[in-house]
Structures are given as structure tokens and as C-alpha cells.
Design an enzyme around this catalytic site. Structure first.
Site, mmCIF file in Angstrom:
data_model
loop_
_atom_site.group_PDB
_atom_site.id
_atom_site.type_symbol
_atom_site.label_atom_id
_atom_site.label_comp_id
_atom_site.label_asym_id
_atom_site.label_seq_id
_atom_site.Cartn_x
_atom_site.Cartn_y
_atom_site.Cartn_z
ATOM 1 N N SER A 108 0.720 -1.136 0.117
ATOM 2 C CA SER A 108 -0.181 -0.102 -0.108
ATOM 3 C C SER A 108 0.769 1.393 0.001
ATOM 4 O O SER A 108 1.920 1.437 -0.873
ATOM 5 C CB SER A 108 -0.723 0.052 1.275
ATOM 6 N N HIS A 133 -2.407 -2.024 -4.128
ATOM 7 C CA HIS A 133 -3.859 -2.074 -4.333
ATOM 8 C C HIS A 133 -4.216 -0.635 -4.357
ATOM 9 O O HIS A 133 -3.644 0.357 -3.876
ATOM 10 C CB HIS A 133 -4.257 -2.754 -3.017
#
Length: 215
Positions: A108, A133
Site C-alpha cells: 500500500s 492495491h
């Protein structure tokens, strides 16, 4: 400095380094000692506390020597987008080039900061795992509040996708597709994708990148 040696001050505490010189002894926690070598760490989540410390360290190292590289070691599951962007913007703002190195796991915002290093100086160790993501957010309150938060998440997703595309050389469409769900990669796959520039087996592999030797 004549010598230094590590000592653990207590179970679970940060090790302390004792330096001996003609002036006597001086103790540093290990992270402060490594900061003197222009090494900054992100270990754990990206949040207000970690971001404020890292931003302060980057600014301090710039004031110490604006022409010498900074090494940024990352082992982080990610966290707050806003706090991550504070670190990202500071990395781009300061004069010293910042190299990045993933040790263990970057996900992330941890991955986003890994890609934020100077091009050609973004690294991962061979067994590192890297995940990308899309940003997520929880919404509470009235329908109007939920709508406002949803718009902000969509804005952040578009903004981060564009920035990630610029850092990796991928198209925005590719980034949007590949971050739709958790996307885990090996270090070598991350290199192929453009998230890092090299996978380092040993420190000797940095021979082609002397900036990490120049401390």
C-alpha cells in the site's frame, strides 16, 4: 571515534550503541546512530507519528548536508494516505537524492514510498514481498457525509494511480487494473513492474550504485 559496540538495554527495547572517544563515552539508540549515517527507517504502519518523525529526519539531514544522499529503508504494511503523501512530498522537496530499499514487506503506502525514491536507486532485498492495491476508506455518518468521503476516496485513487504510473512507466489504465485487488509480488516481479530498479543479493551488488557507499 575509537570503537563502538552494541548493547541491549532490556528485553524488547531498542539497542543502544556506546561510542568511545577521547572525550569519553556517548550512548545512542541504534536508530539515532544510523541517522548519523544518513539512514532513515520506516518500520511499521504509515501514520501521523511515523510520518512526522520521518519528515523531520529528512529535513534535518538536508540541513546537515544538502548534497549527500539519504537512504530510506522500508518494512511497512502501509497506512494513512495523507501521512504517506506528507513523506512522499518531502522526499521530492528536499535537495538530497533519496534511495529506497525494501526489507521484508512493503504494501500500500509502503510500496508507494518505495517507488518514490530516486530513479535508479530504488531497491529490494531478494525475499522482500511487495503489494499494491487501491486506497480504501470507511465512511460513517449521514448519507451526505458518506458521499463526501466516497468522492475523496475516488479522488485519492485517481491521484495515486497517476503518480504510480509516472513512477513505474506503466499506463494509468494498467495501474488501475492491477491495483483493483491486493496484488502481491516478489522482489523480481516488482522490478519487472517498475516498482524498484534492482534486487540486491549482497551489499557488494551496490558496486554499480556508489551512492550507498558514500557516507
Amino acid at each position: 571515534m575509537h570503537s563502538s559496540y552494541p548493547t541491549i538495554t532490556g528485553l524488547g527495547l531498542v539497542p543502544t550503541v556506546i561510542e568511545q572517544s577521547g572525550r569519553g563515552e556517548r550512548a545512542y539508540d541504534i536508530y539515532s546512530r544510523l541517522l548519523r549515517e544518513r539512514i532513515v527507517f520506516l518500520v511499521g504502519p504509515v501514520n501521523e507519528q511515523s510520518a512526522s518523525v520521518i519528515v523531520a529526519q529528512l529535513l534535518f539531514l538536508e540541513s546537515e548536508n544538502p548534497d549527500k544522499d539519504i537512504s530510506f529503508y522500508i518494512n511497512s504494511p502501509g497506512g494513512s494516505v495523507y501521512d504517506g503523501l506528507a513523506i512522499y512530498d518531502t522526499m521530492q522537496f528536499i535537495k538530497p537524492e533519496v534511495s529506497t530499499l525494501c526489507t521484508g514487506f512493503a504494501a500500500s503506502m509502503g510500496t508507494f514510498l518505495l517507488t518514490a525514491g530516486q530513479r535508479g536507486k530504488r531497491y529490494a532485498l531478494p525475499n522482500a514481498r511487495i503489494m499494491i492495491h487501491q486506497p480504501s476508506g470507511g465512511s460513517q455518518g449521514t448519507a451526505a457525509d458518506v458521499e463526501i468521503q466516497a468522492k475523496e476516496v475516488l479522488y485519492l485513487r485517481e491521484r495515486l494511480n497517476a503518480m504510480m504510473a509516472e513512477r513505474t512507466g506503466r499506463s494509468i489504465e494498467e495501474i488501475a487494473r492491477d491495483t483493483d485487488r491486493d496484488n502481491f509480488m516478489s522482489a523480481h516481479a516488482a522490478k519487472t513492474y517498475g516498482l524498484v530498479d534492482e534486487v540486491l543479493e549482497t551489499r557488494a551488488a551496490l558496486g554499480a550504485s556508489p551512492h550507498l557507499h558514500d557516507r
